[in-house]
Design an enzyme around this catalytic site. Structure first.
Site, PDB file in Angstrom:
ATOM      1  N   ASP A   8      12.608  -2.275  14.130  1.00  0.00           N
ATOM      2  CA  ASP A   8      13.242  -1.253  14.960  1.00  0.00           C
ATOM      3  C   ASP A   8      12.563   0.086  14.703  1.00  0.00           C
ATOM      4  O   ASP A   8      11.981   0.300  13.620  1.00  0.00           O
ATOM      5  CB  ASP A   8      14.730  -1.148  14.657  1.00  0.00           C
ATOM      6  CG  ASP A   8      15.443  -0.253  15.666  1.00  0.00           C
ATOM      7  OD1 ASP A   8      15.996   0.795  15.255  1.00  0.00           O
ATOM      8  OD2 ASP A   8      15.456  -0.580  16.862  1.00  0.00           O
ATOM      9  N   GLU A  10      12.923   4.566  15.482  1.00  0.00           N
ATOM     10  CA  GLU A  10      13.615   5.737  16.015  1.00  0.00           C
ATOM     11  C   GLU A  10      12.536   6.726  16.426  1.00  0.00           C
ATOM     12  O   GLU A  10      11.441   6.760  15.824  1.00  0.00           O
ATOM     13  CB  GLU A  10      14.542   6.359  14.982  1.00  0.00           C
ATOM     14  CG  GLU A  10      15.634   5.434  14.470  1.00  0.00           C
ATOM     15  CD  GLU A  10      16.595   4.975  15.552  1.00  0.00           C
ATOM     16  OE1 GLU A  10      17.244   3.921  15.344  1.00  0.00           O
ATOM     17  OE2 GLU A  10      16.687   5.636  16.615  1.00  0.00           O
ATOM     18  N   GLU A  56      19.383  15.146  22.124  1.00  0.00           N
ATOM     19  CA  GLU A  56      20.083  13.884  22.422  1.00  0.00           C
ATOM     20  C   GLU A  56      19.650  12.789  21.455  1.00  0.00           C
ATOM     21  O   GLU A  56      20.475  12.024  20.954  1.00  0.00           O
ATOM     22  CB  GLU A  56      19.802  13.460  23.857  1.00  0.00           C
ATOM     23  CG  GLU A  56      20.545  12.193  24.267  1.00  0.00           C
ATOM     24  CD  GLU A  56      20.267  11.787  25.705  1.00  0.00           C
ATOM     25  OE1 GLU A  56      20.696  10.688  26.092  1.00  0.00           O
ATOM     26  OE2 GLU A  56      19.618  12.571  26.437  1.00  0.00           O
ATOM     27  N   HIS A 156      22.434   5.421  14.457  1.00  0.00           N
ATOM     28  CA  HIS A 156      21.309   4.495  14.473  1.00  0.00           C
ATOM     29  C   HIS A 156      20.358   4.827  13.329  1.00  0.00           C
ATOM     30  O   HIS A 156      20.157   5.981  12.966  1.00  0.00           O
ATOM     31  CB  HIS A 156      20.550   4.612  15.796  1.00  0.00           C
ATOM     32  CG  HIS A 156      21.307   4.062  16.965  1.00  0.00           C
ATOM     33  ND1 HIS A 156      20.699   3.433  18.019  1.00  0.00           N
ATOM     34  CD2 HIS A 156      22.630   4.044  17.232  1.00  0.00           C
ATOM     35  CE1 HIS A 156      21.612   3.065  18.898  1.00  0.00           C
ATOM     36  NE2 HIS A 156      22.792   3.436  18.453  1.00  0.00           N
TER      37      HIS A 156
END
Length: 308
Positions: A8, A10, A56, A156
């Site tokens: 994953d 970010e 955001e 997250h």
């Protein structure tokens, strides 16, 4: 050996169409799975993107640009990341997003390969929609469906999300491998053993002649000392649980019989049965393979002992 990596990322944000645009990766998390078992080997980087982070995006992952000022740049960690994922089956939730960002980073570094060249990519969103068409495919909902604790996921995080993804993938596709014989399949309500659908047959696969004759030889040698049953008069039958082709009287050493005599009887039985199992041409192939293996072993032994 099946090696998989749940991955994953970010990022500093994304364009309105979901593409990277000028945005960069700021965190990468990887979790290793081998033969359907999470190994505990992980990889995680916080990365200085040298650009601002969208508000955001920061609300989603909680990472500020101030937290990344002393962190390495992507160029500093790229080679280690490539080494970790190369050759694996890469599990990514919404793979198009993450691979687009990874491919941008490879391109900026003028790397000759893209993510799809390094790994086989599995989009677990698409997989989840196929397995659970009536459920939302986001990670939080899948954790709920498969009873996986995601209470730590207040925001997250690449490594945390990769860890949850690894657990979701294993639960969704049958659970971690067991030491018991047979695959265990987990459902929401029960645990049951996988069974082949009735009437399903698997295609016969061709095998090289040398591998086949060595297989028959090994099976025969194992069968000679493996009891599979008895005749009506109590004579033990040796053989294989896989095929009755290897059945034969089970020999035992007599009370007055010497070891050499018993070994000679076993050898005679082995040679007789081998002639029944293999045609003459295959016996020739077997003898050639065994002679080559013996010569290779002798050459190795001579090197170890300093003779050559």
């Amino acid at each position: 050996m099946l090696r998989q990596v749940a991955l994953d990322t970010e990022t500093t944000g994304k364009n309105d169409d979901g593409t990277p645009g000028e945005h960069r990766i700021i965190e990468v998390g990887c979790v290793e799975i081998i033969d359907r078992r999470i190994t505990g080997r992980e990889l995680r980087y916080l990365i200085n993107p040298d650009r601002p982070i969208d508000e955001e995006a920061q609300r989603v992952h909680g990472i500020s640009i101030e937290m990344l000022q002393d962190k390495p740049h992507f160029a500093d960690i790229a080679d280690e990341l490539i080494d970790f994922i190369r050759g694996s089956e890469l599990l990514i939730h919404n793979a198009r997003f993450d691979t687009a960002f990874l491919d941008k980073e490879w391109a900026l570094l003028k790397k000759p390969e893209r993510t799809a060249d390094l790994c086989r990519i599995v989009d677990t969103v698409a997989l989840a929609r196929k397995i659970n068409p009536n459920n939302q495919a986001n990670l939080d909902n899948l954790c709920r469906v498969y009873d996986i604790d995601n209470s730590r996921r207040t925001q997250h995080g690449a490594l945390l999300d990769a860890e949850l993804l690894a657990e979701v993938y294993l639960a969704m596709t049958g659970g971690q491998s067991s030491l018991e014989f047979g695959e265990v399949v987990r459902t929401q309500n029960a645990v049951k053993r996988w069974q082949r659908p009735q009437g399903l047959t698997l295609p016969l696969m061709g095998v090289e002649k040398e591998r086949n004759v060595l297989h028959v030889k090994t099976m025969l040698q194992l069968s000679q000392t493996h009891k599979v049953g008895s005749t009506e008069d109590g004579q033990a039958i040796a053989g294989s649980d896989w095929s009755t082709d290897f059945n034969m009287p089970m020999l035992s050493k007599g009370p007055e019989e010497g070891k050499k005599e018993f070994a000679s009887r076993l050898k005679a039985q082995y040679e007789e049965k081998l002639k029944q199992l293999l045609p003459e041409g295959d016996l020739t192939v077997l003898n050639e393979v065994l002679a080559r293996q013996k010569a290779e072993f002798q050459a190795w032994e001579d090197r170890v002992n300093g003779k050559v």
